[in-house]
Enzyme design. Structure first.
Site, PDB file in Angstrom:
ATOM      1  N   GLU A 264      14.736  -4.726   5.382  1.00 16.15           N
ATOM      2  CA  GLU A 264      13.642  -4.044   5.484  1.00 16.15           C
ATOM      3  C   GLU A 264      12.591  -3.372   5.420  1.00 16.15           C
ATOM      4  OE1 GLU A 264      15.155  -1.709   8.134  1.00 16.15           O
ATOM      5  OE2 GLU A 264      16.479  -3.456   8.077  1.00 16.15           O
TER       6      GLU A 264
ATOM      7  N   TRP B  75      -5.481   5.308  -7.719  1.00 15.77           N
ATOM      8  CA  TRP B  75      -5.162   6.536  -9.234  1.00 15.77           C
ATOM      9  C   TRP B  75      -6.559   6.429 -10.075  1.00 15.77           C
ATOM     10  CZ3 TRP B  75      -3.963   6.630 -14.387  1.00 15.77           C
ATOM     11  CH2 TRP B  75      -3.120   7.974 -15.242  1.00 15.77           C
TER      12      TRP B  75
ATOM     13  N   ASP C 215       1.177  -1.473  -5.329  1.00 17.85           N
ATOM     14  CA  ASP C 215      -0.548  -0.772  -4.616  1.00 17.85           C
ATOM     15  C   ASP C 215      -0.615   0.750  -4.880  1.00 17.85           C
ATOM     16  OD1 ASP C 215      -2.610  -1.846  -3.779  1.00 17.85           O
ATOM     17  OD2 ASP C 215      -2.424  -0.611  -1.490  1.00 17.85           O
ATOM     18  N   GLY C 216      -2.029   0.584  -5.275  1.00 19.69           N
ATOM     19  CA  GLY C 216      -2.234   1.855  -5.681  1.00 19.69           C
ATOM     20  C   GLY C 216      -3.409   2.512  -7.014  1.00 19.69           C
ATOM     21  N   ASN C 217      -3.004   1.314  -7.951  1.00 22.86           N
ATOM     22  CA  ASN C 217      -3.647   1.548  -9.192  1.00 22.86           C
ATOM     23  C   ASN C 217      -5.111   2.018  -9.254  1.00 22.86           C
ATOM     24  OD1 ASN C 217      -1.167   1.197  -9.992  1.00 22.86           O
ATOM     25  ND2 ASN C 217      -1.463  -1.535 -10.716  1.00 22.86           N
TER      26      ASN C 217
ATOM     27  N   ASN D 127      -6.232 -12.229  -5.128  1.00 26.89           N
ATOM     28  CA  ASN D 127      -6.443 -11.092  -6.308  1.00 26.89           C
ATOM     29  C   ASN D 127      -7.951 -11.697  -6.484  1.00 26.89           C
ATOM     30  OD1 ASN D 127      -4.043  -8.761  -5.818  1.00 26.89           O
ATOM     31  ND2 ASN D 127      -5.726  -8.674  -5.306  1.00 26.89           N
TER      32      ASN D 127
HETATM   33  C1  IPE Z   1      -1.114  -6.462  -2.561  1.00 25.76           C
HETATM   34  O1  IPE Z   1      -2.135  -5.001  -2.740  1.00 25.76           O
HETATM   35  C2  IPE Z   1      -1.164  -7.329  -3.521  1.00 25.76           C
HETATM   36  C3  IPE Z   1      -0.927  -6.968  -5.222  1.00 25.76           C
HETATM   37  C4  IPE Z   1       0.526  -5.543  -5.090  1.00 25.76           C
HETATM   38  C5  IPE Z   1      -0.564  -8.008  -6.282  1.00 25.76           C
HETATM   39  P1  IPE Z   1      -3.935  -5.360  -2.550  1.00 25.76           P
HETATM   40  O2  IPE Z   1      -4.314  -4.090  -3.194  1.00 25.76           O
HETATM   41  O3  IPE Z   1      -4.554  -6.588  -2.910  1.00 25.76           O
HETATM   42  O4  IPE Z   1      -3.834  -5.556  -0.756  1.00 25.76           O
HETATM   43  P2  IPE Z   1      -4.587  -5.046   0.479  1.00 25.76           P
HETATM   44  O5  IPE Z   1      -6.217  -5.887   0.106  1.00 25.76           O
HETATM   45  O6  IPE Z   1      -5.066  -3.714   0.486  1.00 25.76           O
HETATM   46  O7  IPE Z   1      -4.232  -5.870   1.273  1.00 25.76           O
HETATM   47  C1  IPE Z   2      -2.916  -2.190  -7.162  1.00 20.30           C
HETATM   48  O1  IPE Z   2      -3.566  -1.597  -6.911  1.00 20.30           O
HETATM   49  C2  IPE Z   2      -2.477  -3.880  -8.352  1.00 20.30           C
HETATM   50  C3  IPE Z   2      -3.147  -5.095  -7.726  1.00 20.30           C
HETATM   51  C4  IPE Z   2      -3.526  -5.119  -6.513  1.00 20.30           C
HETATM   52  C5  IPE Z   2      -3.416  -6.113  -9.252  1.00 20.30           C
HETATM   53  P1  IPE Z   2      -4.673  -1.910  -6.802  1.00 20.30           P
HETATM   54  O2  IPE Z   2      -5.254  -2.192  -7.584  1.00 20.30           O
HETATM   55  O3  IPE Z   2      -4.817  -2.570  -5.642  1.00 20.30           O
HETATM   56  O4  IPE Z   2      -5.154  -0.645  -6.232  1.00 20.30           O
HETATM   57  P2  IPE Z   2      -5.786  -0.135  -4.646  1.00 20.30           P
HETATM   58  O5  IPE Z   2      -5.163  -0.253  -3.778  1.00 20.30           O
HETATM   59  O6  IPE Z   2      -6.843  -0.320  -4.947  1.00 20.30           O
HETATM   60  O7  IPE Z   2      -5.702   1.397  -5.107  1.00 20.30           O
HETATM   61 MG    MG Z   3      -4.946  -2.798  -3.782  1.00 18.58          MG
END
Ligand code: IPE
Ligand code: IPE
Ligand code: MG
Length: 266
Positions: free
Chosen positions: A221, A39, A34-36, A82
């Site tokens: 864990e 970033w 998570d976090g793309n 997603n």
């Molecule tokens: C979880 O991330 C799904 C993936 C990493 C593929 P999300 O960004 O979709 O999760 P939420 O919406 O913050 O719970």
């Molecule tokens: C995770 O990063 C990738 C996917 C869920 C596909 P996000 O796209 O959820 O990145 P944030 O959480 O918005 O930063």
């Molecule tokens: Mg996310």
């Protein structure tokens, strides 16, 4: 490229990020990447650029996991939920997925990695399936590590599907209702074919599960990293595994019980 054997040393005191104890490794590691988006936003870029950088992080972490000798790595790449994101973002993610599979194909095959996918794969575009399915087949007999991509995946959806299949078995008289057990449910869950996850890592600072591997998480864990996924690298994986190695997994028993030497029955 081939992976060199890991040259790693014992870890006392607790592991520095580039040092890891090879005993007591988790067998199956799951990662919620998570976090793309954040970033990219922090750099004034389009979210899709974050996903591109995230794809490079997957490559680095898969290499590190393979070098360490992990048996199974499951990465959460795209959840069933997603699909609700803007169409442009979903399209960019699907394009990147195809690019990733094409670019990694030879490294996967040359390094004994078995590539699998879990989730509602029928929802994926045909151009993704056209590269995903052949690679799953070609790598099916590889044994060094199983890399599972969770694509259009949801833990609740997986449980519901397993329940539906068992209900159908009952309806058709193949089993009776009282033969539905935790084990028969588990046997219907593709995510657990490689065993329960021992360690699940979530990057990006959120401390939630977001519908990942729900059934298998019972005794996993958990490790949470503040790092955004594109910044995650091998030392961060080692740090999470180091933390895992410090923990005592009790599975409902007492600490004394799990520390007791195995009893020999006469
Ligand atoms: C979880 O991330 C799904 C993936 C990493 C593929 P999300 O960004 O979709 O999760 P939420 O919406 O913050 O719970
Ligand atoms: C995770 O990063 C990738 C996917 C869920 C596909 P996000 O796209 O959820 O990145 P944030 O959480 O918005 O930063
Ligand atoms: Mg996310």
């Amino acid at each position: 490229m081939c992976y060199a054997p890991a040259v790693l040393t014992a870890a006392h005191p607790p592991p520095a990020s580039n040092v890891i104890e090879l005993r007591g490794l988790p067998s199956h590691v799951g990662i919620i990447m998570d976090g793309n988006g954040r970033w990219a936003q922090q750099r004034g870029l389009d979210r899709s650029e974050g996903h591109r950088a995230g794809s490079a992080a997957v490559r680095r972490v898969v290499r590190a996991a393979r070098r360490l000798g992990l048996r199974a790595l499951t990465v959460y790449a795209f959840s069933e939920q997603n699909w609700a994101r803007p169409e442009l973002e979903v399209g960019a993610l699907m394009d990147l997925l195809k690019e990733f599979l094409l670019a990694e194909r030879s490294e996967i095959l040359h390094n004994g990695i078995r590539l699998q996918a879990i989730g509602n794969l029928g929802r994926l575009p045909a151009f993704v399936r056209a590269v995903l399915d052949p690679l799953r087949n070609e790598s099916a007999n590889n044994e060094a590590m199983t890399l599972t991509l969770a694509l259009s995946y949801g833990g609740r959806e997986e449980i519901a599907l397993a329940a539906r299949e068992l209900a159908d078995d009952v309806k058709k008289g193949r089993i009776s209702a009282d033969q539905i057990t935790t084990e028969s449910l588990r046997a219907r869950m593709p995510s657990l074919a490689v065993g329960d996850p021992d360690l699940v890592i979530r990057t990006g600072g959120e401390q939630r599960i977001s519908n990942f591997l729900l059934y298998g998480l019972a005794y996993a864990e958990l490790a949470f990293s503040e790092k955004l996924w594109p910044d995650f690298d091998a030392p961060d994986l080692y740090a999470a595994i180091g933390s895992y190695q410090q923990r005592e997994r009790r599975f409902g028993k007492t600490g004394a019980q799990v520390r007791a030497p195995t009893q020999v029955t006469p």
